[in-house]
Scaffold this active site. Structure first.
Site, PDB file in Angstrom:
ATOM      1  N   ASP A 139     -10.392 -96.346  51.015  1.00 50.56           N
ATOM      2  CA  ASP A 139      -9.300 -97.264  50.731  1.00 50.56           C
ATOM      3  C   ASP A 139      -8.278 -97.197  51.861  1.00 50.56           C
ATOM      4  O   ASP A 139      -8.655 -96.979  53.019  1.00 50.56           O
ATOM      5  CB  ASP A 139      -8.671 -96.910  49.376  1.00 50.56           C
ATOM      6  CG  ASP A 139      -8.157 -98.138  48.639  1.00 50.56           C
ATOM      7  OD1 ASP A 139      -7.208 -98.770  49.137  1.00 50.56           O
ATOM      8  OD2 ASP A 139      -8.695 -98.461  47.570  1.00 50.56           O
ATOM      9  N   HIS A 212      -2.113 -99.161  47.986  1.00 52.45           N
ATOM     10  CA  HIS A 212      -3.370 -99.454  47.294  1.00 52.45           C
ATOM     11  C   HIS A 212      -4.238 -98.205  47.140  1.00 52.45           C
ATOM     12  O   HIS A 212      -4.769 -97.925  46.055  1.00 52.45           O
ATOM     13  CB  HIS A 212      -4.109-100.546  48.069  1.00 52.45           C
ATOM     14  CG  HIS A 212      -5.269-101.158  47.356  1.00 52.45           C
ATOM     15  ND1 HIS A 212      -6.520-100.610  47.341  1.00 52.45           N
ATOM     16  CD2 HIS A 212      -5.359-102.307  46.640  1.00 52.45           C
ATOM     17  CE1 HIS A 212      -7.337-101.386  46.652  1.00 52.45           C
ATOM     18  NE2 HIS A 212      -6.660-102.427  46.213  1.00 52.45           N
ATOM     19  N   SER A 542      -9.846-104.042  41.828  1.00 49.47           N
ATOM     20  CA  SER A 542      -9.554-102.805  42.554  1.00 49.47           C
ATOM     21  C   SER A 542      -9.077-101.724  41.604  1.00 49.47           C
ATOM     22  O   SER A 542      -9.188-100.538  41.901  1.00 49.47           O
ATOM     23  CB  SER A 542      -8.463-103.038  43.600  1.00 49.47           C
ATOM     24  OG  SER A 542      -8.966-103.586  44.779  1.00 49.47           O
TER      25      SER A 542
END
Length: 760
Positions: A139, A212, A542
């Site tokens: 990520d 994220h 996600s």
């Protein structure tokens, strides 16, 4: 992490979905290629395969350098070449394929309680076995100071761990601990294409400047953190799905995207490092498996016993919109929780409309305020969308503005409205988003409403000469029904690469998820957002992906001998598609019952998955047979599976015989008449002895489904029994679909499989 009274998951600016860009070229016409080599064909004159790779490269270019060499995920290397050099290289002996670099993008609390984990903690191992499982996350990196990565109560790092904690910008080896046991970063492919990383904007290290990556990692395996919330929303105890599992970070995504050469390099290292689960909230696009870097790397991981969990994508509700559909990848769609963040619109005519918001700041004055439609306060043709620089300040100052959703990020619309001098915003869905509501931490008082409410509000706005409005924020509400529902953004089947494999595999929580965040960026991700938070609430597949990654870690700890296929099977065959009141699970995009193309096998139920009774297992040989059934050439199989394999010409390979826990039947409408498709499946007993009986529901007109035999008896653990499903379909119009469910039950366990039938 997740919430005991609140919950969590990840994504950014709405739902960062994953897209597959065209090959990228620089002005000098050099671009990055991934070179697949036939390692077994290395000439005897070379002592090591890397020497052969280097010699092959130098034969077409004196200046080109290898970016990475690969040995686990593929045999080969990545480098920068001109088109002509790439063609010359591909023509050489021993070269299987020279594929251009592709760019991927991210598919951008109450979960444990919602999933039943808070009531069943004693069912899952909490000691040595749980803390031996390692979850690798590819990520945007990690914010190591987050409490979600505290190592309190954890013992020594697992003895099998072979990874490292790499130093770089704003990050050193001391940032790792017994929870965050490894952190690496991969940027050679990114820099080869876009130039050196600007370290004033992002850290050339494992540090997460985006948020994220910290969100996904803490969702999967974050530590328990009491008193977590976003501005008081979703307040409670946050925890990952597998709180005692270890986390290893592989930063592959940067401001300019995630590049396939870097992704392959990270998967290569993760395999070497000995992770048990790989969580990848990014997408592989819609390429054949032998051209898809994520699918290629995942095949190698599967061979090593590593479960690879990937997001399905955020391109729903359009059909055929899935990413990551290889059968050795666990593909996860998104559903809602039973939690919401209501913010009500009150109009001057006394009508009220429900919306959602995570705004926390100075309240609106306790009175009705002037109201204006953005399209009437702009000279731009798209003024209704509240794009940058489109609003006329004199027409919105001191008012609440209604903006239509679309084009730019939802939170950016609020920033535009605020910059123009307005005091609040109502964000109205259009037909593209329907009734789906996603909460945002807006920079000004704002709420989002569905299309029906938006249309009604506009009706008042356009018909009243002096419209007024205000917004009331109600905080956090739980017990929302129905829940879960399939998120509209969650990508849908059918599977565009292999229609005979039903995808997604299942759905998991992916809407308004609370999890750890980066200290380098505000909750909206906007440059103008100077707020800093420890936790953020975002949405996307996600977010659903790392939920499943963490649940897989729990199952791996409880059943160390289970293969990735067995773990996925347990989660699929115990997933549910009905609510407690027996009503069918809904799709928010249609307001009707969802189908297996939307939810796969259903919504995950980890407590039931712990003891599924029977599983559908798969071996490497099964997947190789699947490749033969796809009529892959010897070169294509070698590119994907790194071995010499000639499919047996005397053997009949069938995609329908892959021992998958679901069924996707495809009838050709051109042939007309009745069609018959047969499937062979094998069940392995992982529960107590029992006799299972098969049932099919519903039996729909135009389709006959039969099972042979209808009864399977198991007397011992790991015993295997096979059966055949025969589906007979009468002629139907093109684009007709029918759905059914197969269940095997012994009275104690129920082993369910969805059946999707298509006429194309």
């Amino acid at each position: 992490m997740k919430m005991v009274k609140c919950f969590m998951i990840v994504l950014f600016l709405g739902f960062c979905h994953v897209s597959l860009a065209a090959p990228l070229e620089k002005k000098n016409q050099r671009k990055t290629y991934i070179v697949h080599m036939a390692k077994s064909e290395m000439p005897a004159s070379f002592l090591h395969h890397t020497h052969w790779y280097d010699s092959s490269l130098k034969s077409v270019s004196d200046s080109a350098q290898m970016l990475y060499t690969y040995d686990n995920v593929i045999h080969g290397f990545s480098t920068q070449l001109t088109n002509e050099e790439a063609q010359q290289l591909e023509s050489q002996a021993g070269i299987l394929a020279v594929l251009p670099e592709l760019r991927y993008e991210l598919h951008t609390t109450r979960t444990p309680q919602f999933l039943g984990l808070s009531k069943a903690a004693d069912l899952f191992p909490e000691s040595d076995s749980a803390s031996e499982v390692i979850v690798g996350v590819l990520d945007t990196g990690v914010w190591p100071e987050s409490k979600s990565f505290a190592d309190t109560g954890l013992g020594p790092i697992p003895s099998g761990w072979k990874g490292a904690c790499e130093a770089g910008t704003n990050f050193n080896s001391s940032n790792c601990n017994r929870k965050l046991i490894g952190a690496r970063y991969f940027a050679k492919g990114y820099e080869a294409t876009l130039g050196p990383i600007d370290e004033t904007k992002e850290s050339k290290s494992p540090r997460d400047d985006d948020g994220h990556g910290s969100h996904t990692a803490s969702t999967a395996a974050g530590s328990v953190v009491e008193g977590a919330s976003l501005f008081g929303y979703a307040e409670g105890t946050a925890r990952g799905m597998a709180t005692r599992a270890r986390v290893a970070i592989y930063k592959v995504c940067w401001i300019g995207g995630c590049f396939s050469s870097d992704i392959l390099a990270a998967m290569e290292k993760a395999i070497d490092d000995n992770v048990n689960v790989l969580s990848m909230s990014l997408g592989g696009g819609m390429s054949d498996y032998y051209r898809d870097s994520v699918a290629i790397g995942a095949f190698a991981a599967m061979e090593k016993g590593i479960l690879v969990s990937c997001s399905a994508g955020n391109a729903g509700p359009s059909p055929y919109s899935l990413s990551n559909v290889a059968p050795w990848i666990t593909t996860v769609g998104a559903g809602t929780l039973d939690r919401d963040f209501p913010a009500y619109v009150t109009l001057g005519n006394g009508r009220n409309y429900s919306g959602v918001s995570l705004y926390r700041g100075s309240p609106l004055p306790g009175k009705l305020l002037p109201f204006v439609y953005a399209g009437n306060a702009s000279n731009a043709t798209n003024g209704n969308l509240c794009m940058m620089g489109t609003l006329i300040p004199e027409k919105v100052a001191g008012k609440i503005v209604l903006c239509d959703r679309g084009m730019n990020a939802r939170v950016q619309k609020g920033a535009v409205v605020k910059a123009a001098g307005a005091v609040g915003m109502i964000l109205a869905n259009t037909a593209a988003n329907g009734e789906e509501l996603v909460a945002d931490a807006h920079l000004l008082p704002a709420t989002a409403v569905g299309q029906k409410s938006g249309d009604a509000i506009k009706g008042y706005l356009f018909s009243n000469p002096n419209p007024t409005v205000t917004i009331f924020f109600e905080g956090t509400k739980v017990g929302i029904e129905p829940s879960p529902v399939v998120a509209a953004f969650s990508s849908r089947g059918p599977n565009s690469i292999t229609p005979e494999i039903l995808k997604p595999d299942f759905i998991a929580p992916g809407v308004n998820i609370l999890a750890g965040w980066s200290g380098a960026v505000g909750p909206t991700g906007l440059v103008t957002d100077t707020r800093r938070v420890e936790f953020n609430i975002i949405s996307g597949t996600s977010m659903s992906c790392p939920h499943v990654s963490g649940l897989a870690a729990l199952l791996k700890a409880a059943h160390p001998d289970w293969s990735p296929a067995a773990i996925r099977s347990a989660l699929m065959t115990t997933a549910y598609t009905d609510y407690k009141n027996k009503e069918k699970m809904q799709d928010i995009a249609t307001g009707k019952a969802s189908t297996p193309f939307d939810h796969g096998a259903g919504h995950v139920d980890p407590v039931s998955a712990l003891n599924p009774g029977l599983v559908y297992d798969l071996t490497v040989e099964d997947y190789l047979g699947f490749l033969c059934a796809l009529n892959y050439s010897e070169f294509q199989i070698r590119s994907l599976a790194r071995r010499n394999l000639s499919c047996d010409a005397s053997k009949k390979y069938s995609v329908t015989d892959l021992n998958y826990p679901s069924f996707s039947v495809n009838f050709d409408t051109i042939t007309g008449g009745s069609s018959v498709v047969k499937y062979t499946r094998t069940l392995t007993n992982v529960g107590s002895p029992g006799t299972y009986k098969a049932s099919i529901s519903p039996q729909t007109p135009g389709v006959k489904i039969s099972i042979q035999p209808e009864t399977l008896s198991f007397s011992q653990a790991n015993e295997k029994k096979s059966y055949t499903v025969t589906v007979t379909g009468s002629s139907q119009p093109s684009n007709t679909f029918s759905f059914a469910r197969l269940e095997w039950s012994d009275g104690k366990y129920t082993v369910g499989s969805p059946i999707a039938i298509s006429w194309t």
